[in-house]
Design a protein around this motif. Structure first.
Motif, PDB file in Angstrom:
ATOM      1  N   LEU A 137      -2.391   7.841   3.299  1.00 38.12           N
ATOM      2  CA  LEU A 137      -3.442   6.880   3.716  1.00 38.12           C
ATOM      3  C   LEU A 137      -4.049   6.663   4.809  1.00 38.12           C
ATOM      4  O   LEU A 137      -3.202   6.228   5.791  1.00 38.12           O
ATOM      5  CB  LEU A 137      -2.857   5.440   2.828  1.00 38.12           C
ATOM      6  CG  LEU A 137      -3.875   4.425   2.878  1.00 38.12           C
ATOM      7  CD1 LEU A 137      -4.808   4.501   1.663  1.00 38.12           C
ATOM      8  CD2 LEU A 137      -3.037   2.997   2.531  1.00 38.12           C
ATOM      9  N   ALA A 138      -5.350   7.028   4.993  1.00 39.29           N
ATOM     10  CA  ALA A 138      -5.843   7.040   6.439  1.00 39.29           C
ATOM     11  C   ALA A 138      -7.392   6.923   6.215  1.00 39.29           C
ATOM     12  O   ALA A 138      -7.916   7.567   5.471  1.00 39.29           O
ATOM     13  CB  ALA A 138      -5.251   8.050   7.420  1.00 39.29           C
ATOM     14  N   LYS A 181      -8.052   6.033   2.935  1.00 39.68           N
ATOM     15  CA  LYS A 181      -8.642   6.419   1.638  1.00 39.68           C
ATOM     16  C   LYS A 181      -7.429   7.681   1.688  1.00 39.68           C
ATOM     17  O   LYS A 181      -6.951   8.230   2.635  1.00 39.68           O
ATOM     18  CB  LYS A 181      -9.812   7.073   1.446  1.00 39.68           C
ATOM     19  CG  LYS A 181     -10.242   8.159   2.546  1.00 39.68           C
ATOM     20  CD  LYS A 181     -11.522   8.583   2.297  1.00 39.68           C
ATOM     21  CE  LYS A 181     -12.035   9.495   3.717  1.00 39.68           C
ATOM     22  NZ  LYS A 181     -13.529   9.772   3.388  1.00 39.68           N
ATOM     23  N   GLN A 182      -7.162   8.293   0.496  1.00 40.73           N
ATOM     24  CA  GLN A 182      -6.068   9.138   0.247  1.00 40.73           C
ATOM     25  C   GLN A 182      -6.501  10.659   0.958  1.00 40.73           C
ATOM     26  O   GLN A 182      -7.457  11.247   0.519  1.00 40.73           O
ATOM     27  CB  GLN A 182      -5.808   9.400  -1.201  1.00 40.73           C
ATOM     28  CG  GLN A 182      -4.363   9.344  -1.605  1.00 40.73           C
ATOM     29  CD  GLN A 182      -3.653   9.454  -3.034  1.00 40.73           C
ATOM     30  OE1 GLN A 182      -4.643  10.113  -3.617  1.00 40.73           O
ATOM     31  NE2 GLN A 182      -2.675   9.294  -3.144  1.00 40.73           N
ATOM     32  N   PHE A 239      -6.602  10.150  10.298  1.00 44.97           N
ATOM     33  CA  PHE A 239      -6.070  11.259   9.769  1.00 44.97           C
ATOM     34  C   PHE A 239      -6.165  12.423  10.630  1.00 44.97           C
ATOM     35  O   PHE A 239      -5.164  13.209  10.752  1.00 44.97           O
ATOM     36  CB  PHE A 239      -7.039  11.854   8.292  1.00 44.97           C
ATOM     37  CG  PHE A 239      -6.351  12.893   7.824  1.00 44.97           C
ATOM     38  CD1 PHE A 239      -4.823  12.983   7.167  1.00 44.97           C
ATOM     39  CD2 PHE A 239      -6.973  14.281   7.741  1.00 44.97           C
ATOM     40  CE1 PHE A 239      -4.353  14.186   6.353  1.00 44.97           C
ATOM     41  CE2 PHE A 239      -6.617  15.115   6.893  1.00 44.97           C
ATOM     42  CZ  PHE A 239      -5.382  15.228   6.320  1.00 44.97           C
ATOM     43  N   GLU A 240      -7.046  12.631  11.393  1.00 43.72           N
ATOM     44  CA  GLU A 240      -7.175  13.590  12.555  1.00 43.72           C
ATOM     45  C   GLU A 240      -5.921  13.189  13.552  1.00 43.72           C
ATOM     46  O   GLU A 240      -5.531  14.326  14.166  1.00 43.72           O
ATOM     47  CB  GLU A 240      -8.385  13.603  13.245  1.00 43.72           C
ATOM     48  CG  GLU A 240      -9.559  13.998  12.419  1.00 43.72           C
ATOM     49  CD  GLU A 240      -9.472  15.485  11.483  1.00 43.72           C
ATOM     50  OE1 GLU A 240      -9.184  16.278  12.453  1.00 43.72           O
ATOM     51  OE2 GLU A 240      -9.746  15.761  10.343  1.00 43.72           O
ATOM     52  N   THR A 241      -5.915  12.055  13.922  1.00 45.47           N
ATOM     53  CA  THR A 241      -4.958  11.806  14.776  1.00 45.47           C
ATOM     54  C   THR A 241      -3.600  11.947  14.200  1.00 45.47           C
ATOM     55  O   THR A 241      -2.492  12.514  15.032  1.00 45.47           O
ATOM     56  CB  THR A 241      -4.912  10.287  15.132  1.00 45.47           C
ATOM     57  OG1 THR A 241      -6.289  10.043  15.567  1.00 45.47           O
ATOM     58  CG2 THR A 241      -3.844  10.016  16.155  1.00 45.47           C
ATOM     59  N   HIS A 260       0.889  -1.236  -0.029  1.00 43.56           N
ATOM     60  CA  HIS A 260       0.184  -0.047   0.039  1.00 43.56           C
ATOM     61  C   HIS A 260       0.822   1.179   0.006  1.00 43.56           C
ATOM     62  O   HIS A 260       1.944   1.358   0.629  1.00 43.56           O
ATOM     63  CB  HIS A 260      -0.886   0.098   1.184  1.00 43.56           C
ATOM     64  CG  HIS A 260      -1.725  -1.145   1.065  1.00 43.56           C
ATOM     65  ND1 HIS A 260      -3.208  -0.875   0.704  1.00 43.56           N
ATOM     66  CD2 HIS A 260      -1.802  -2.357   1.757  1.00 43.56           C
ATOM     67  CE1 HIS A 260      -3.946  -2.125   0.802  1.00 43.56           C
ATOM     68  NE2 HIS A 260      -3.001  -2.965   1.437  1.00 43.56           N
ATOM     69  N   LEU A 261       0.666   2.510  -0.831  1.00 46.87           N
ATOM     70  CA  LEU A 261       1.272   3.518  -0.736  1.00 46.87           C
ATOM     71  C   LEU A 261       0.471   4.262   0.581  1.00 46.87           C
ATOM     72  O   LEU A 261      -0.331   4.974   0.276  1.00 46.87           O
ATOM     73  CB  LEU A 261       0.978   4.277  -2.178  1.00 46.87           C
ATOM     74  CG  LEU A 261       1.847   5.360  -2.454  1.00 46.87           C
ATOM     75  CD1 LEU A 261       3.414   4.835  -2.752  1.00 46.87           C
ATOM     76  CD2 LEU A 261       1.429   6.226  -3.851  1.00 46.87           C
TER      77      LEU A 261
END
Length: 314
Positions: free
Chosen positions: A297-298, A286-287, A303-305, A231-232
């Protein structure tokens, strides 16, 4: 192609290998990125993350399981037309990891380098063919006298230069360098990378630079993609990735880089990342866009974390 135009676009690339009826290895599992003409895109990650598989799938040494590969406006991921095959074989080239294993020990250097010219009949006379080879050898720092020698008569660095000459002889628009410097001594690595940068300025070729030496990737690449378990997980410019890494895997890679100052190295702390216990799920991520060029990727919660922890020491 003009500099800045997209030369390669990889969309949701998947490369699976069926080991048995019950086991399928997902070497590359839905990655997407693009490379612009004249730029270097670095692909980094630990051994087994899918870097080399990605490069081999793009150049069609492997048949992609899914996704699309758009090269110079043509889809080369599925059944290719004659024109697409011709474009792929003349406009894309690869520099392999082992500079000895990829050279035919029974052939002289002049015939190894001229292989592309011979296959595609890109010369009108034998003198023109040989002259093209001599010029290319001189461009990579070898001499005409080397043309009539065999691979075993060269050092590792010289063999890699022969591999670079073979890749460049057809004047490709995209070169995939698969761990092209990992088998070389550190002093020779710097020579080969500087040679590749010099050739890029002269020819305008784009590079997909696959490596695990992060300091060399930072020096050579314009943008970097971080691969983990197929995964990227993060992609961005070299400055963004090194100055503000968001994904914990990227942070762990950067924290492992040794420091040349022994006093700093003595106090350096490496950050350990274990996917199994991290609580992250790459398949649900998701990107997420951080800046115009920086993606991670999160899921939304992850992503918030990441953003809250951005800039904190690791």
């Amino acid at each position: 192609m003009n500099k800045g135009e997209t030369i390669l676009e990889v969309k949701d690339l998947k490369q699976y290998f069926k080991v048995s009826r019950k086991l399928t290895v997902k070497a590359v599992d839905g990655i997407s990125f693009d490379i612009k003409a004249g730029e270097t895109y670095g692909l980094v990650g630990e051994s087994g993350s899918g870097k080399s598989t990605t490069g081999r799938s793009i150049i069609r040494l492997y048949e992609p399981t899914g996704g699309h590969i758009i090269f110079e406006g043509q889809d080369i991921s599925g059944h290719m037309s004659k024109q697409a095959i011709s474009t792929l074989r003349t406009k894309m080239a690869m520099i392999f990891q082992d500079p000895m294993a990829c050279l035919n020990p029974r052939k002289k250097v002049i015939d190894i380098v001229a292989q592309g010219l011979d296959i595609h009949h890109a010369y009108s006379s034998i003198e023109e063919r040989n002259e093209k080879v001599y010029k290319m050898l001189e461009m990579v720092g070898l001499s005409r006298e080397h043309a009539n020698r065999y691979p075993h008569q060269f050092s590792g660095g010289q063999r890699q230069r022969i591999g670079i000459a073979r890749a460049l002889i057809m004047q490709p628009d995209l070169i995939i360098a698969d761990e092209a410097i990992s088998a070389l001594d550190v002093s020779i690595q710097a020579q080969v990378v500087n040679l590749m940068k010099k050739m890029q300025k002269e020819t305008g070729a784009a590079y997909l630079f696959i490596a695990h030496d992060l300091s060399m990737v930072k020096y050579f690449s314009d943008r970097i993609g971080v691969l983990h378990l197929g995964h990227l997980v993060e992609t961005g410019t070299s400055e963004e990735i090194f100055a503000n890494p968001l994904h914990p895997y990227t942070k762990s890679l950067l924290s492992a880089i040794p420091h040349p100052n022994p006093r700093v190295e003595k106090t350096r702390k490496s950050f350990t990342y274990d996917y199994a216990t991290s609580g992250l799920d790459y398949t649900k991520g998701k990107q997420q866009k951080v800046t115009d060029t920086h993606f991670v990727l999160a899921t939304d919660e992850e992503f918030e974390t990441f953003k809250k922890n951005a800039g904190k020491p690791y």
